[in-house]
Design a protein around this motif. Structure first.
Motif, PDB file in Angstrom:
ATOM      1  N   ILE A  49       0.834  -1.200   0.000  1.00  0.00           N
ATOM      2  CA  ILE A  49       0.000   0.000   0.000  1.00  0.00           C
ATOM      3  C   ILE A  49       0.872   1.255   0.000  1.00  0.00           C
ATOM      4  O   ILE A  49       0.587   2.234  -0.699  1.00  0.00           O
ATOM      5  N   THR A  50       1.957   1.227   0.770  1.00  0.00           N
ATOM      6  CA  THR A  50       2.873   2.374   0.823  1.00  0.00           C
ATOM      7  C   THR A  50       3.536   2.603  -0.533  1.00  0.00           C
ATOM      8  O   THR A  50       3.576   3.738  -1.040  1.00  0.00           O
ATOM      9  N   ILE A  51       4.032   1.539  -1.141  1.00  0.00           N
ATOM     10  CA  ILE A  51       4.711   1.648  -2.441  1.00  0.00           C
ATOM     11  C   ILE A  51       3.737   2.095  -3.533  1.00  0.00           C
ATOM     12  O   ILE A  51       4.134   2.741  -4.513  1.00  0.00           O
ATOM     13  N   SER A  52       2.444   1.778  -3.365  1.00  0.00           N
ATOM     14  CA  SER A  52       1.452   2.130  -4.389  1.00  0.00           C
ATOM     15  C   SER A  52       1.337   3.636  -4.600  1.00  0.00           C
ATOM     16  O   SER A  52       0.780   4.077  -5.612  1.00  0.00           O
ATOM     17  N   GLN A  53       1.850   4.429  -3.653  1.00  0.00           N
ATOM     18  CA  GLN A  53       1.848   5.879  -3.835  1.00  0.00           C
ATOM     19  C   GLN A  53       2.822   6.289  -4.940  1.00  0.00           C
ATOM     20  O   GLN A  53       2.685   7.368  -5.535  1.00  0.00           O
ATOM     21  N   ILE A  54       3.804   5.434  -5.200  1.00  0.00           N
ATOM     22  CA  ILE A  54       4.781   5.693  -6.257  1.00  0.00           C
ATOM     23  C   ILE A  54       4.518   4.803  -7.467  1.00  0.00           C
ATOM     24  O   ILE A  54       4.514   5.263  -8.613  1.00  0.00           O
ATOM     25  N   LEU A  55       4.327   3.519  -7.185  1.00  0.00           N
ATOM     26  CA  LEU A  55       4.028   2.539  -8.223  1.00  0.00           C
ATOM     27  C   LEU A  55       2.620   2.005  -7.990  1.00  0.00           C
ATOM     28  O   LEU A  55       2.400   1.244  -7.043  1.00  0.00           O
ATOM     29  N   PRO A  56       1.648   2.399  -8.781  1.00  0.00           N
ATOM     30  CA  PRO A  56       0.267   1.970  -8.530  1.00  0.00           C
ATOM     31  C   PRO A  56       0.108   0.461  -8.602  1.00  0.00           C
ATOM     32  O   PRO A  56       0.895  -0.237  -9.248  1.00  0.00           O
ATOM     33  N   VAL A  57      -0.900  -0.031  -7.919  1.00  0.00           N
ATOM     34  CA  VAL A  57      -1.222  -1.454  -7.967  1.00  0.00           C
ATOM     35  C   VAL A  57      -1.729  -1.771  -9.371  1.00  0.00           C
ATOM     36  O   VAL A  57      -2.767  -1.264  -9.801  1.00  0.00           O
ATOM     37  N   ASN A  58      -0.994  -2.595 -10.098  1.00  0.00           N
ATOM     38  CA  ASN A  58      -1.324  -2.843 -11.499  1.00  0.00           C
ATOM     39  C   ASN A  58      -0.929  -4.264 -11.877  1.00  0.00           C
ATOM     40  O   ASN A  58       0.264  -4.603 -11.882  1.00  0.00           O
ATOM     41  N   LYS A  59      -1.921  -5.090 -12.175  1.00  0.00           N
ATOM     42  CA  LYS A  59      -1.647  -6.487 -12.527  1.00  0.00           C
ATOM     43  C   LYS A  59      -0.967  -6.616 -13.875  1.00  0.00           C
ATOM     44  O   LYS A  59      -0.090  -7.464 -14.066  1.00  0.00           O
ATOM     45  N   GLN A  60      -1.354  -5.788 -14.831  1.00  0.00           N
ATOM     46  CA  GLN A  60      -0.793  -5.929 -16.170  1.00  0.00           C
ATOM     47  C   GLN A  60       0.684  -5.560 -16.228  1.00  0.00           C
ATOM     48  O   GLN A  60       1.435  -6.074 -17.063  1.00  0.00           O
TER      49      GLN A  60
END
Length: 366
Positions: free
Chosen positions: A237-248
């Protein structure tokens, strides 16, 4: 209970649930009426469907720990010869299934089975390492993957660009495989860079398995695993601020959240089924878990004729078995309800096949 020598019930259950979910999601993948949570996110975001394939990769890693432990008496040449044979076969089967839906000049090279094969191959050398070294290797892979996504550009694509169809991941797939051999002209969700992240996910599953092997099978061990799962989710969740949650794109945030959820679910299952040994309400998943890859491969193979146009309606419009069956269920349960019922029926059919194989004690290992 000596988990090294006795079969772990929760592993078979988790694996069976993951395969059933993969079949369920695939059965509904072709319909515009699939409920949003049961379909993949269009780009950034996370749905139930997005968790399914990563959950299987996670359990591949957990199972790898026990698979290698069971072959301690094998010579290195025999062990790795068998493993390379298995990985090669899995990769080629994946390519062959892709070829069945296209032609030789435009066959898709990447795919689900191919990614399972390659991520298993690159994770396997650490199968007998201690958890801390496995975590270190997974961390390095995720850092490399993240650095490429954020720090490497391409012609017409500035570094850090993560737009759909306009990022270094998709650009690389199109250069290596060419548009004719990817999922579409925009790239491939199981492409080259995804091997790094998928291998990291398998390694995190391997870390779970090795932790169970090397520690006492008690509540302290389970607590450590559950805390690890929570930490992984919070990091994601913290990293998602820089790298969004993205399966593709198989971003690090996506991998960590999936690994954390897998750790929590499997940790709770292990507590319930293997420590407390309470009644197994998921007993039906065990037969599918024992023949997981074979059932999944057969389900994909039989999906192909289901979508071939064998019939026509009154207006001479081509129709397939899939069209007829989904139209029938939609007429009874509504559009979204009908496609869900169809998906459940497909899962039920393969559960019956799995039960027959289990009853006959037929377990096919690739």
């Amino acid at each position: 209970m000596d988990v090294k020598n006795k079969r772990i019930i929760s592993l078979d259950v988790f694996r069976g649930l993951a395969v059933a979910a993969m079949i369920f999601v695939n059965a509904m993948a072709f319909s515009e009426f699939t409920p949003k949570l049961l379909g993949h996110a269009d780009w950034n975001g996370l749905t139930i469907a997005d968790l399914v394939f990563p959950s299987f990769l996670f359990i591949v890693g957990v199972s790898m720990a026990y698979s290698f432990a069971s072959r301690l008496d094998d010579s290195k040449s025999r062990l790795w010869g068998h493993f390379i044979y298995r990985v090669t076969g899995l990769f080629l089967i994946g390519v062959f299934l892709n070829w069945m839906t296209s032609n030789f000049t435009a066959v898709r090279i990447p795919g689900v089975l191919q990614l399972i094969a390659l991520s298993s191959l690159f994770a396997a050398p650490l199968a007998r390492f201690k958890p801390r070294w496995i975590i270190l290797a997974a961390t390095i892979l995720l850092l490399i993957h993240s650095s490429i996504l954020l720090g490497v550009g391409a012609p017409g694509i500035p570094s850090g660009t993560l737009e759909k169809g306009h990022n270094v991941d998709d650009w690389l797939d199109l250069q290596i495989f060419t548009p004719e051999h990817t999922l579409d002209a925009k790239g491939d969700p199981e492409g080259l860079l995804s091997i790094l992240s998928a291998t990291a996910l398998v390694l995190l599953g391997l870390c779970f398995g090795r932790t169970l092997q090397l520690r006492d099978k008690n509540w302290k061990t389970v607590t450590i695993l559950l805390l690890g799962g929570i930490i992984a989710i919070l990091l994601g969740i913290t990293i998602s601020q820089i790298l969004p949650v993205n399966k593709q794109l198989w971003t690090s945030s996506f991998i960590l959240i999936c690994a954390g959820i897998g750790t929590l679910v499997l940790g709770l299952m292990f507590s319930y089924l293997d420590i407390l040994r309470w009644p197994n309400g998921f007993f039906w998943a065990i037969p599918m878990g024992r023949n997981a890859l074979v059932i999944y491969i057969m389900s994909i193979a039989f999906t192909i004729p289901m979508h071939m146009d064998f019939f026509t309606n009154m207006g001479d419009i081509p129709l397939s078995f899939y069209d007829i069956m989904t139209a029938y269920f939609m007429g009874i349960f509504g559009n979204s309800g009908g496609i869900v019922v169809y998906g459940l029926l497909v899962v039920l059919i393969w559960l019956v096949v799995a039960f027959i194989l289990h009853w006959r004690r037929i377990y096919i290992k690739l």
